[in-house]
Every structure is written in C-alpha cells, then in structure tokens.
Design a protein around this motif. Structure first.
Motif, PDB file in Angstrom:
ATOM      1  N   GLU A  81       0.821  -1.215   0.000  1.00 36.34           N
ATOM      2  CA  GLU A  81       0.000   0.000   0.000  1.00 36.34           C
ATOM      3  C   GLU A  81       0.854   1.264   0.000  1.00 36.34           C
ATOM      4  O   GLU A  81       0.612   2.199  -0.770  1.00 36.34           O
ATOM      5  N   LEU A  82       1.890   1.294   0.842  1.00 41.61           N
ATOM      6  CA  LEU A  82       2.767   2.465   0.879  1.00 41.61           C
ATOM      7  C   LEU A  82       3.563   2.580  -0.423  1.00 41.61           C
ATOM      8  O   LEU A  82       3.702   3.673  -0.981  1.00 41.61           O
ATOM      9  N   GLU A  84       2.696   1.581  -3.359  1.00 42.65           N
ATOM     10  CA  GLU A  84       1.772   2.039  -4.405  1.00 42.65           C
ATOM     11  C   GLU A  84       1.396   3.509  -4.229  1.00 42.65           C
ATOM     12  O   GLU A  84       1.169   4.209  -5.210  1.00 42.65           O
ATOM     13  N   ARG A  85       1.356   3.979  -2.999  1.00 43.25           N
ATOM     14  CA  ARG A  85       1.082   5.402  -2.778  1.00 43.25           C
ATOM     15  C   ARG A  85       2.196   6.255  -3.393  1.00 43.25           C
ATOM     16  O   ARG A  85       1.932   7.250  -4.058  1.00 43.25           O
ATOM     17  N   PHE A  86       3.453   5.829  -3.186  1.00 42.29           N
ATOM     18  CA  PHE A  86       4.564   6.522  -3.841  1.00 42.29           C
ATOM     19  C   PHE A  86       4.439   6.395  -5.357  1.00 42.29           C
ATOM     20  O   PHE A  86       4.657   7.355  -6.092  1.00 42.29           O
ATOM     21  N   ARG A  88       1.806   6.101  -7.194  1.00 42.50           N
ATOM     22  CA  ARG A  88       0.750   6.985  -7.699  1.00 42.50           C
ATOM     23  C   ARG A  88       1.290   8.408  -7.860  1.00 42.50           C
ATOM     24  O   ARG A  88       1.041   9.079  -8.867  1.00 42.50           O
ATOM     25  N   LYS A  89       2.048   8.865  -6.867  1.00 43.36           N
ATOM     26  CA  LYS A  89       2.612  10.216  -6.938  1.00 43.36           C
ATOM     27  C   LYS A  89       3.599  10.337  -8.097  1.00 43.36           C
ATOM     28  O   LYS A  89       3.570  11.325  -8.839  1.00 43.36           O
ATOM     29  N   ALA A 115      -1.579   2.444 -10.093  1.00 43.80           N
ATOM     30  CA  ALA A 115      -0.675   3.211  -9.245  1.00 43.80           C
ATOM     31  C   ALA A 115       0.676   2.525  -9.088  1.00 43.80           C
ATOM     32  O   ALA A 115       1.714   3.183  -9.066  1.00 43.80           O
ATOM     33  N   GLY A 116       0.673   1.219  -8.999  1.00 42.07           N
ATOM     34  CA  GLY A 116       1.897   0.510  -8.685  1.00 42.07           C
ATOM     35  C   GLY A 116       2.564  -0.212  -9.831  1.00 42.07           C
ATOM     36  O   GLY A 116       3.634  -0.789  -9.656  1.00 42.07           O
TER      37      GLY A 116
END
Length: 191
Positions: A81-82, A84-86, A88-89, A115-116
C-alpha cells in the motif's frame, strides 16, 4: 527546462511544492550520484518528517525515468500500500505538464493507469511492491526501498529483520540489472 533535465534540485522545484532545506541538497547530490552511476548503493537515514521520501521516492524516480525513459524502477516499502502510494505520486508527476516541460519525449504509456505498475511511452517501467512481496519476472535498473521497517517493534524483531534481509538478498538483489543503482530510505530504528 534544460536545467531541470540535468539538475534534480531544479526538477524538484518544478514538479513539487516544497521548500528546500540544506539537508535536502545533500540528499539531492547523493541521488544524482546514483543516476550518474558514481554510487551503486545509497542509504539515506533521517528522522521522520525530513522530506527524505519526497525527494528520494517521489521526485527522484520521476526525474530518473525522464532521463532514462526505457529503464525499469522497482520501488518497495514495508507494505504494498505504501509502495503504491509513492507509485501513484510518481505516475502523476510523469504524466503531468511540468514533467513534460522538462522531458518532452518522456510520458506515460497510453494504457498505464495503475498506481503501482505502469510504463513510460519509451518502454520503461515502474513497479511497486511490499517487502517480501513477489517481484518475480521483474528486472530493475534502479531500486528504491523506502521505509523497509514500519515500526520500532519490527526493527527490534530479529525474525522480521532476518525475513527482510532474506528478501533483499534472495529476491531484490537477484532482480537488478548490471550497472544498476539501489537507494534505501529509512529512519534508523536499529543498529
């Protein structure tokens, strides 16, 4: 702009809304050494809230892919999750107008929306995974491992540390292409 092509500091100023501090310039200089292949491995250890991830896990992979749009980046963190958050950015930056100003020939592939897991329009790839997760079938020119440990409790656990070390040794290192670079970003929880 030409300056953003050659300078991560200029690029970060173009694509991010952050105020740069003195320690950020040290991080940027070291990241540029990874891109130029003057360093093979870089470990950035700073306390929480020091913007180390903003530069190393968000601005740097976007800039790196702008310079090397046919390369592959593997990004990992303590959870998918973390990571993929990066991802996405980074994806949003690479698909944005500011990135296009700096690197007009590099953008997202038309079918890249995850995202990932996404591709550049030049055959490059960004792949995000949680540490311990499968990266089989992937090869990287650059690996970015951000916050491999999620807490002090994990850092104090020999079992967790050994499991992560095994993933590093057996999975990630075996997936890196020749002449690749690795960046580890973390708060130092344990010696």
């Amino acid at each position: 702009s030409r300056e953003a092509q050659s300078s991560l500091a200029a690029y970060a100023s173009l694509v991010l809304d952050v105020k740069r501090a003195a320690h950020h310039l040290l991080i940027i200089d070291a990241l540029e050494m990874i891109e130029r292949r003057e360093l093979d491995i870089l470990i950035i250890s700073c306390p929480p809230g020091s913007a180390k991830s903003t530069y190393a896990s968000v601005a740097f992979p976007a800039w790196y892919l702008g310079k090397h749009p046919d390369h592959s980046v593997i990004a990992a963190s303590h959870t998918a999750e973390l990571a993929e958050r990066f991802g996405r950015k980074v994806r949003n930056i690479v698909g944005g107008a500011e990135h296009h100003m700096a690197f007009p020939d590099c953008g997202l592939a038309a079918d890249s929306t995850a995202a990932g897991r996404w591709d550049t329009n030049k055959g490059g790839e960004y792949f995000a995974a949680g540490i311990g997760g499968a990266i089989t079938g992937r090869r990287g020119n650059l690996a970015i491992i951000d916050d491999p440990l999620k807490s002090r409790e994990d850092a104090d656990s020999e079992t967790v540390r050994n499991k992560q070390w095994d993933w590093w040794r057996d999975d990630l290192n075996t997936r890196m292409k020749p002449n690749s670079g690795i960046v580890v970003i973390q708060t130092r929880w344990h010696e």
